[in-house]
Motif scaffolding. Sequence first.
Motif, mmCIF file in Angstrom:
data_model
loop_
_atom_site.group_PDB
_atom_site.id
_atom_site.type_symbol
_atom_site.label_atom_id
_atom_site.label_comp_id
_atom_site.label_asym_id
_atom_site.label_seq_id
_atom_site.Cartn_x
_atom_site.Cartn_y
_atom_site.Cartn_z
ATOM 1 N N SER A 75 -2.748 -51.016 -21.393
ATOM 2 C CA SER A 75 -1.985 -51.071 -20.147
ATOM 3 C C SER A 75 -0.961 -49.954 -20.056
ATOM 4 C CB SER A 75 -1.294 -52.433 -20.031
ATOM 5 O OG SER A 75 -0.573 -52.532 -18.831
ATOM 6 N N GLN A 91 -0.571 -44.841 -6.427
ATOM 7 C CA GLN A 91 -1.397 -45.936 -6.937
ATOM 8 C C GLN A 91 -1.184 -46.148 -8.435
ATOM 9 O OE1 GLN A 91 -4.953 -44.158 -5.174
ATOM 10 N NE2 GLN A 91 -5.307 -46.090 -4.125
ATOM 11 N N PHE A 95 0.034 -49.602 -10.472
ATOM 12 C CA PHE A 95 -0.457 -50.110 -11.749
ATOM 13 C C PHE A 95 0.677 -50.245 -12.768
ATOM 14 C CE2 PHE A 95 -2.315 -49.742 -15.992
ATOM 15 C CZ PHE A 95 -3.265 -50.736 -15.932
ATOM 16 N N SER A 98 2.264 -53.534 -13.833
ATOM 17 C CA SER A 98 1.659 -54.455 -14.806
ATOM 18 C C SER A 98 2.463 -54.529 -16.097
ATOM 19 C CB SER A 98 0.219 -54.021 -15.120
ATOM 20 O OG SER A 98 0.197 -52.764 -15.780
ATOM 21 N N ILE A 157 -7.241 -51.082 -6.982
ATOM 22 C CA ILE A 157 -6.055 -50.957 -7.816
ATOM 23 C C ILE A 157 -5.252 -52.246 -7.864
ATOM 24 C CG2 ILE A 157 -4.667 -50.034 -5.912
ATOM 25 C CD1 ILE A 157 -4.482 -49.084 -9.655
ATOM 26 N N THR A 161 -4.462 -54.100 -11.241
ATOM 27 C CA THR A 161 -3.065 -54.309 -11.622
ATOM 28 C C THR A 161 -2.801 -55.783 -11.907
ATOM 29 O OG1 THR A 161 -2.347 -52.429 -10.266
ATOM 30 C CG2 THR A 161 -0.671 -54.047 -10.883
#
Length: 533
Positions: A75, A91, A95, A98, A157, A161
Motif C-alpha cells: 500500500s 488519483q 489512493f 488508504s 481507483i 483505494t
Amino acid sequence: MDVNPVGTTHRRKEPLATPIEKEELELQALPSTKTQPASSVDEEEGNAPLSKKDQANFALLVVLYLLQGVPVGLSFGSIPFMLKAHLSYSQIGIFSLSSWPYSLKLLWSPIVDAVYSPSIGRRKSWIIPIQLLTGCLFYWLGCHIDAIMDQEEHIPIYRLTASFLLTVFFCATQDVAVDGWALTLLSKESLSYASTAQTIGLNVGYFMSFTVFLALNSPEFSNKYLRSEPNELVGVLPLSTYMKFWAFMYFAVTAWLYFVKRESEPSQNPEEQLGIRDVYRTIWKICKLPHMKSFVFVLMMAKFGFICHEAVTSLKLVEKGFSKEDMALSVLLDFPLQIFFGYYAAKWSTGARPLMPWLYAFYGRLLFSALGMLVVAGYPQGQEVGYVYFCIIMASTVLSSFMSTVQFVSISAFMTSIADPVIGGTYMTLLNTFSNFGGTWPKFFVLKAVDYFTKSRCSVTNAQEQDFSCTSEAGNALCKDLDGTCLILQDGYYYAGSLCVIIGLALFLVYIRPVVRHLEKLPKRLWRLNSTD
C-alpha cells in the motif's frame, strides 16, 4: 508503526519506508522504558540477552509483525509506483488515503484493548479474526488485482483505494493487539527485545512487498537475471500470485495461533484496567492542557514544507524513466545508514534542549526538498541513467533520510520527557497520532496541487479539432486513443514543491521555531495532568 492500545508502553524502533511514506512510518513508537519511572532493574533487564525460553515467542512476534509489513509495503510502496504509469497525481492522492488508518489508530485502540473473549485470550481475540479477514481480503484481491491493474485507461481507483484502506485498517488493528501481546509474550528480562522483533518483522515484510516484489515483478529484471527466454509483458512474480501466497500464509499462521498457541492471563497494570470511557476522557484531558494546543499545531503543520518532496519526487523520477527497481534499491541501501544515523542522533538529542537538533534538521529537510526538484530537473531524459546521476539520487536520499532521522529521534526524546508517567501509554499514543497524521493529511492535497498547476496539451486535436489538456486520466486516455503524445507545457511538481518549501519556511520562522523554543523551556510539571487538577 506502533500506536499502542491502553496499557501498552511504547518501544523505540526504526520502521523503514519509501520516501513517500517515510515520516509517518518513522514516528510510530517511542522507548517504553522512558514512559514510566526508570529503575536500575529496568536498566539491567534492557541489557539482558534473549533467554532461551523466550526465543520461540520472539520468533512468533517477528512473524506477526512480518504479516503486518507485507500489506503495508504494497500500500505504501509498490502499488503507488505501479499506478503512476496509468494515473494522474490526483488519483494517486486518492489512493494515498488508504494509509490513513495507521495514523488514526488511537480512535479505536482503547476498544481493541478493552473488549475481548477471556476463553480465547485478550490479544488473540483480535489477532485471529483480523488475520482471517486479511487473508480472505488478500485472496479476493489476488483473484482480481491483475484484471484491475490491467485496465490501464480506466483503473477503478475508488474501489482499489477502498480495498487497500480496509487492508491497512485490518493491519493497523492487528498492530494494536500485537503491540499489547508483545509485553506479555516475553519475560521481563527479555522485554526489550520486543522492539527488535518489531523492527525485523516490519522491515522484512515491507521490503519483501516493495524491493523484492518490484524486482521480481519487473519484466526487465526477470529477463536479465532470471529467465532464459524473455517475456516483455510480466515478471516472474505477478501481483496476483504474490497476494494469494500471503493469503495462505495468513491462514496458516492463524490456524497455528488458534489451535496451538496459548495466551497468558491479562496483566493487572492500572493503566490497562481503565475502561473505554476513562481512556477517552484521559485523552480529552491531555488535549486541554495549557500548552498542548500549541504543540499539536506544530506537530500537524511541521511537515508541510517537505511533503511534496517525500510524496512526489520519487514518483516524478519514475515518471521520467528511473526504474522502479533502482528506486527500491536506493531505499534498501539507505536502511543500514538510517540505523547508523539514528545512533548518533540519539546522542545529540540528550540534555536540556532535546529539540535543538530538530530545529537544525528542519532547515536541512527544507534544503533537500528544494534540491530534490533540481535532481528531477536534471534527469538525463532519453539517456541511460549513469553512475554519477544514480549516486546523486542516493546521496539525496541518504542525506534527506539523515535529516528525517535526526528530527524523529529529537521529537521522540522530547515527547518521552514530557509524557505523564502515570498514563504513559495513552499520552505517548496521543502525541504520536498527531505527529503521524501531520505527515498524512497534506499528501492528498499536495498531489492534487501537482495536477492543478500542471498545464499540458495533447499533440493531436480532438473530434472538434480543438486542443485539449491531457493532465487528467480522461484527457490522457483520449490522447492515447488518438495516438497522440501528452506534451507537458508547465510541470506542476515544481510549483507545488516550491509552494510547500516557501510555506514551510514561513511557518517555521514565524510560528514553529519560536513556539518550539518556548515549549522546550517549560517545566515538566506543566505537561502533567495532576498539575491542573
